[in-house]
Motif scaffolding. Structure first.
Motif, mmCIF file in Angstrom:
data_model
loop_
_atom_site.group_PDB
_atom_site.id
_atom_site.type_symbol
_atom_site.label_atom_id
_atom_site.label_comp_id
_atom_site.label_asym_id
_atom_site.label_seq_id
_atom_site.Cartn_x
_atom_site.Cartn_y
_atom_site.Cartn_z
ATOM 1 N N ASN A 30 -3.624 3.291 -2.454
ATOM 2 C CA ASN A 30 -3.594 2.369 -3.594
ATOM 3 C C ASN A 30 -2.543 1.290 -3.367
ATOM 4 O OD1 ASN A 30 -5.556 3.818 -4.909
ATOM 5 N ND2 ASN A 30 -4.251 4.541 -6.564
ATOM 6 N N ASP A 31 -2.811 0.107 -3.911
ATOM 7 C CA ASP A 31 -1.818 -0.960 -3.911
ATOM 8 C C ASP A 31 -0.950 -0.785 -5.145
ATOM 9 O OD1 ASP A 31 -2.510 -2.518 -1.588
ATOM 10 O OD2 ASP A 31 -4.317 -3.118 -2.660
ATOM 11 N N ILE A 32 0.359 -0.972 -4.966
ATOM 12 C CA ILE A 32 1.310 -0.778 -6.057
ATOM 13 C C ILE A 32 2.347 -1.890 -6.038
ATOM 14 C CG2 ILE A 32 2.850 0.689 -4.683
ATOM 15 C CD1 ILE A 32 3.344 2.357 -7.240
ATOM 16 N N SER A 33 2.841 -2.206 -7.209
ATOM 17 C CA SER A 33 4.003 -3.073 -7.350
ATOM 18 C C SER A 33 5.019 -2.270 -8.156
ATOM 19 C CB SER A 33 3.631 -4.359 -8.087
ATOM 20 O OG SER A 33 4.787 -5.146 -8.299
ATOM 21 N N ALA A 34 6.203 -2.106 -7.600
ATOM 22 C CA ALA A 34 7.254 -1.330 -8.257
ATOM 23 C C ALA A 34 8.468 -2.228 -8.462
ATOM 24 C CB ALA A 34 7.632 -0.118 -7.421
ATOM 25 N N TYR A 35 8.972 -2.262 -9.698
ATOM 26 C CA TYR A 35 10.149 -3.046 -10.045
ATOM 27 C C TYR A 35 11.281 -2.072 -10.337
ATOM 28 C CZ TYR A 35 13.310 -5.855 -12.905
ATOM 29 O OH TYR A 35 14.420 -6.467 -13.426
ATOM 30 N N LYS A 49 0.834 -1.201 0.000
ATOM 31 C CA LYS A 49 0.000 0.000 0.000
ATOM 32 C C LYS A 49 0.869 1.251 0.000
ATOM 33 C CE LYS A 49 -4.489 -1.175 1.538
ATOM 34 N NZ LYS A 49 -4.958 -1.437 0.217
ATOM 35 N N ILE A 50 0.422 2.258 -0.745
ATOM 36 C CA ILE A 50 1.101 3.554 -0.748
ATOM 37 C C ILE A 50 0.731 4.288 0.531
ATOM 38 C CG2 ILE A 50 1.323 5.776 -1.922
ATOM 39 C CD1 ILE A 50 0.619 4.288 -4.555
ATOM 40 N N LEU A 51 1.736 4.661 1.317
ATOM 41 C CA LEU A 51 1.520 5.386 2.577
ATOM 42 C C LEU A 51 1.574 6.894 2.383
ATOM 43 C CD1 LEU A 51 3.757 3.238 4.966
ATOM 44 C CD2 LEU A 51 1.279 3.057 4.591
ATOM 45 N N THR A 52 2.525 7.356 1.558
ATOM 46 C CA THR A 52 2.636 8.780 1.233
ATOM 47 C C THR A 52 2.938 8.911 -0.249
ATOM 48 O OG1 THR A 52 5.020 8.968 1.633
ATOM 49 C CG2 THR A 52 3.560 9.365 3.534
ATOM 50 N N SER A 53 2.523 10.045 -0.826
ATOM 51 C CA SER A 53 2.749 10.289 -2.246
ATOM 52 C C SER A 53 3.029 11.764 -2.459
ATOM 53 C CB SER A 53 1.512 9.872 -3.042
ATOM 54 O OG SER A 53 1.681 10.147 -4.414
ATOM 55 N N LYS A 54 4.187 12.052 -3.074
ATOM 56 C CA LYS A 54 4.545 13.427 -3.441
ATOM 57 C C LYS A 54 4.637 13.479 -4.957
ATOM 58 C CE LYS A 54 7.386 15.254 0.202
ATOM 59 N NZ LYS A 54 8.783 15.531 0.542
ATOM 60 N N TYR A 55 3.617 14.034 -5.592
ATOM 61 C CA TYR A 55 3.572 14.130 -7.055
ATOM 62 C C TYR A 55 4.095 15.511 -7.423
ATOM 63 C CZ TYR A 55 1.824 12.826 -11.681
ATOM 64 O OH TYR A 55 1.718 12.468 -12.994
ATOM 65 N N GLU A 56 5.413 15.637 -7.387
ATOM 66 C CA GLU A 56 6.062 16.922 -7.664
ATOM 67 C C GLU A 56 7.457 16.676 -8.206
ATOM 68 O OE1 GLU A 56 7.686 17.913 -3.203
ATOM 69 O OE2 GLU A 56 5.576 18.268 -3.593
ATOM 70 N N ASN A 57 8.025 17.703 -8.826
ATOM 71 C CA ASN A 57 9.378 17.619 -9.354
ATOM 72 C C ASN A 57 10.392 17.774 -8.237
ATOM 73 O OD1 ASN A 57 8.971 17.156 -12.139
ATOM 74 N ND2 ASN A 57 8.168 19.216 -12.313
ATOM 75 N N PRO A 58 11.591 17.233 -8.358
ATOM 76 C CA PRO A 58 12.155 16.703 -9.588
ATOM 77 C C PRO A 58 11.687 15.287 -9.928
ATOM 78 C CG PRO A 58 13.784 16.555 -7.862
ATOM 79 C CD PRO A 58 12.580 17.253 -7.280
ATOM 80 N N HIS A 59 11.228 14.493 -8.936
ATOM 81 C CA HIS A 59 10.718 13.144 -9.183
ATOM 82 C C HIS A 59 9.548 12.879 -8.250
ATOM 83 C CE1 HIS A 59 14.913 12.784 -10.553
ATOM 84 N NE2 HIS A 59 14.378 12.035 -11.497
ATOM 85 N N VAL A 60 8.611 12.099 -8.733
ATOM 86 C CA VAL A 60 7.527 11.641 -7.881
ATOM 87 C C VAL A 60 8.128 10.655 -6.883
ATOM 88 C CG1 VAL A 60 5.326 10.413 -7.844
ATOM 89 C CG2 VAL A 60 5.842 11.997 -9.721
ATOM 90 N N ALA A 61 7.719 10.770 -5.616
ATOM 91 C CA ALA A 61 8.257 9.894 -4.574
ATOM 92 C C ALA A 61 7.116 9.338 -3.729
ATOM 93 C CB ALA A 61 9.236 10.659 -3.698
ATOM 94 N N LEU A 62 7.232 8.067 -3.397
ATOM 95 C CA LEU A 62 6.226 7.381 -2.594
ATOM 96 C C LEU A 62 6.907 6.678 -1.428
ATOM 97 C CD1 LEU A 62 4.559 5.325 -5.489
ATOM 98 C CD2 LEU A 62 3.933 7.632 -4.754
ATOM 99 N N THR A 63 6.133 6.411 -0.385
ATOM 100 C CA THR A 63 6.539 5.418 0.595
ATOM 101 C C THR A 63 5.526 4.293 0.487
ATOM 102 O OG1 THR A 63 5.386 6.548 2.395
ATOM 103 C CG2 THR A 63 7.736 6.982 2.178
ATOM 104 N N VAL A 64 6.034 3.072 0.510
ATOM 105 C CA VAL A 64 5.209 1.887 0.300
ATOM 106 C C VAL A 64 5.442 0.916 1.448
ATOM 107 C CG1 VAL A 64 4.768 -0.071 -1.228
ATOM 108 C CG2 VAL A 64 5.301 2.174 -2.204
#
Length: 86
Positions: free
Chosen positions: A55-60, A9-24
């Motif tokens: 949201n549930d995510i799978s990141a490779y 599950k995504i715990l936090t989401s920062k949809y901003e530059n320079p890169h989008v960053a999540l904690t999962v």
């Protein structure tokens, strides 16, 4: 050097530059997942709604050699939709 898959599950989401960053929240620990810049995310159809908290995510991708529990995603899958980050 060896790719990993982080899923949870995504715990936090920062949809901003320079890169989008999540904690999962993966089964074993919390990962910081670095995605692409917002322009590339938008161009590939990965809008902020796709990577929203809960949201549930799978990141490779590849684990950081500098930061513990951080990885750079090459591709993500959310709700059956796969998006290439690089």
């Amino acid at each position: 050097s060896k790719p990993v898959t982080v899923a949870g599950k995504i715990l936090t989401s920062k949809y901003e530059n320079p890169h989008v960053a999540l904690t999962v929240q993966a089964p074993d620990k919390v990962w910081t997942v670095t995605l692409a810049p917002t322009s590339r995310m938008t161009n590939r159809g990965a809008l902020a709604e796709m990577v929203k908290v809960g949201n549930d995510i799978s990141a490779y991708g590849y684990p950081s050699t500098v930061e513990k529990d951080e990885m750079r995603a090459e591709r993500i899958t959310v709700d059956g939709k796969t998006v290439e980050m690089r």
